[in-house]
Design a protein around this motif. Sequence first.
Motif, PDB file in Angstrom:
ATOM      1  N   ALA A 112       0.811  -1.225   0.000  1.00 21.98           N
ATOM      2  CA  ALA A 112       0.000   0.000   0.000  1.00 21.98           C
ATOM      3  C   ALA A 112       0.839   1.266   0.000  1.00 21.98           C
ATOM      4  CB  ALA A 112      -0.942  -0.005   1.203  1.00 21.98           C
ATOM      5  N   GLU A 113       1.858   1.315   0.833  1.00 18.56           N
ATOM      6  CA  GLU A 113       2.627   2.562   0.971  1.00 18.56           C
ATOM      7  C   GLU A 113       3.294   3.001  -0.336  1.00 18.56           C
ATOM      8  OE1 GLU A 113       5.825   4.628   3.978  1.00 18.56           O
ATOM      9  OE2 GLU A 113       5.021   2.671   4.475  1.00 18.56           O
ATOM     10  N   PRO A 114       4.021   2.126  -1.043  1.00 16.21           N
ATOM     11  CA  PRO A 114       4.624   2.562  -2.309  1.00 16.21           C
ATOM     12  C   PRO A 114       3.573   2.909  -3.367  1.00 16.21           C
ATOM     13  CG  PRO A 114       5.588   0.473  -1.577  1.00 16.21           C
ATOM     14  CD  PRO A 114       4.457   0.791  -0.659  1.00 16.21           C
ATOM     15  N   TYR A 115       2.464   2.172  -3.372  1.00 14.07           N
ATOM     16  CA  TYR A 115       1.387   2.433  -4.320  1.00 14.07           C
ATOM     17  C   TYR A 115       0.805   3.824  -4.106  1.00 14.07           C
ATOM     18  CZ  TYR A 115      -3.343   2.088  -6.279  1.00 14.07           C
ATOM     19  OH  TYR A 115      -4.506   2.332  -6.960  1.00 14.07           O
ATOM     20  N   ARG A 116       0.446   4.124  -2.859  1.00  9.13           N
ATOM     21  CA  ARG A 116      -0.118   5.424  -2.510  1.00  9.13           C
ATOM     22  C   ARG A 116       0.840   6.551  -2.836  1.00  9.13           C
ATOM     23  NH1 ARG A 116      -0.931   7.492   2.438  1.00  9.13           N
ATOM     24  NH2 ARG A 116       0.514   5.995   3.272  1.00  9.13           N
ATOM     25  N   LYS A 117       2.093   6.367  -2.443  1.00 11.03           N
ATOM     26  CA  LYS A 117       3.112   7.396  -2.663  1.00 11.03           C
ATOM     27  C   LYS A 117       3.294   7.663  -4.160  1.00 11.03           C
ATOM     28  CE  LYS A 117       7.849   8.603  -1.505  1.00 11.03           C
ATOM     29  NZ  LYS A 117       9.080   8.218  -0.849  1.00 11.03           N
ATOM     30  N   ALA A 118       3.351   6.606  -4.956  1.00 10.21           N
ATOM     31  CA  ALA A 118       3.535   6.760  -6.408  1.00 10.21           C
ATOM     32  C   ALA A 118       2.364   7.495  -7.043  1.00 10.21           C
ATOM     33  CB  ALA A 118       3.725   5.393  -7.062  1.00 10.21           C
ATOM     34  N   LEU A 119       1.137   7.154  -6.646  1.00 10.65           N
ATOM     35  CA  LEU A 119      -0.032   7.852  -7.179  1.00 10.65           C
ATOM     36  C   LEU A 119       0.020   9.333  -6.827  1.00 10.65           C
ATOM     37  CD1 LEU A 119      -3.091   5.500  -6.473  1.00 10.65           C
ATOM     38  CD2 LEU A 119      -2.074   6.044  -8.689  1.00 10.65           C
ATOM     39  N   HIS A 120       0.296   9.626  -5.553  1.00  7.14           N
ATOM     40  CA  HIS A 120       0.313  11.016  -5.084  1.00  7.14           C
ATOM     41  C   HIS A 120       1.386  11.818  -5.806  1.00  7.14           C
ATOM     42  CE1 HIS A 120       0.362  14.440  -2.325  1.00  7.14           C
ATOM     43  NE2 HIS A 120      -0.826  14.034  -1.922  1.00  7.14           N
ATOM     44  N   GLU A 121       2.593  11.257  -5.899  1.00 10.02           N
ATOM     45  CA  GLU A 121       3.699  11.961  -6.564  1.00 10.02           C
ATOM     46  C   GLU A 121       3.425  12.191  -8.049  1.00 10.02           C
ATOM     47  OE1 GLU A 121       7.253   9.760  -5.648  1.00 10.02           O
ATOM     48  OE2 GLU A 121       7.315  10.542  -3.588  1.00 10.02           O
ATOM     49  N   ALA A 122       2.679  11.291  -8.677  1.00  8.59           N
ATOM     50  CA  ALA A 122       2.339  11.444 -10.091  1.00  8.59           C
ATOM     51  C   ALA A 122       1.131  12.356 -10.298  1.00  8.59           C
ATOM     52  CB  ALA A 122       2.068  10.074 -10.710  1.00  8.59           C
ATOM     53  N   GLY A 123       0.495  12.759  -9.196  1.00  7.45           N
ATOM     54  CA  GLY A 123      -0.679  13.634  -9.301  1.00  7.45           C
ATOM     55  C   GLY A 123      -1.936  12.896  -9.728  1.00  7.45           C
ATOM     56  N   ILE A 124      -1.984  11.591  -9.486  1.00  8.83           N
ATOM     57  CA  ILE A 124      -3.116  10.768  -9.920  1.00  8.83           C
ATOM     58  C   ILE A 124      -4.064  10.539  -8.738  1.00  8.83           C
ATOM     59  CG2 ILE A 124      -3.824   8.513 -10.818  1.00  8.83           C
ATOM     60  CD1 ILE A 124      -1.022   8.367 -12.140  1.00  8.83           C
ATOM     61  N   PRO A 125      -5.329  10.929  -8.887  1.00  7.78           N
ATOM     62  CA  PRO A 125      -6.298  10.671  -7.812  1.00  7.78           C
ATOM     63  C   PRO A 125      -6.497   9.176  -7.597  1.00  7.78           C
ATOM     64  CG  PRO A 125      -7.132  12.303  -9.354  1.00  7.78           C
ATOM     65  CD  PRO A 125      -5.911  11.698  -9.984  1.00  7.78           C
TER      66      PRO A 125
END
Length: 133
Positions: free
Chosen positions: A65-78
């Motif tokens: 979960a943590e890398p997934y969430r971080k990657a989405l947030h950093e890419a600006g993807i809701p």
Amino acid sequence: MIKIAMTGVYVDDVARAHAFYTDVLGFETRHHVDMVAGQVFVTVGAAGGQSDVELLLEPGDGPIAEPYRKALHEAGIPCIVFGVDDVRAEHERLTGLGVRFTQGPEEQGPVITAVLDDSVGNLVQLMQDASAG
């Protein structure tokens, strides 16, 4: 017939997420169950409607979960999209409550969208049918 019953979002802190999603976004608590080892099972849903659809607020500190969430947030993807009747009015209301938006109301073809930071590790998109407003 198959229907969506529950979907989840990974969050930094379930208690803070619960407060944000209910007190700020206006969802209602559907389930709040104390589990073992201090864990809780918390779901929210649209106030006064869609009683068959719930959003699970899941701890987001796991190895997936943590890398997934971080990657989405950093890419600006809701991580999720919520439908609203009036994106501009919700943007104004939520901004007044201190919610930070990464994208203000913007027409994108057949929809009007805005993107907010849910304060617990996610970007959330609000979407309105452009023909409705």
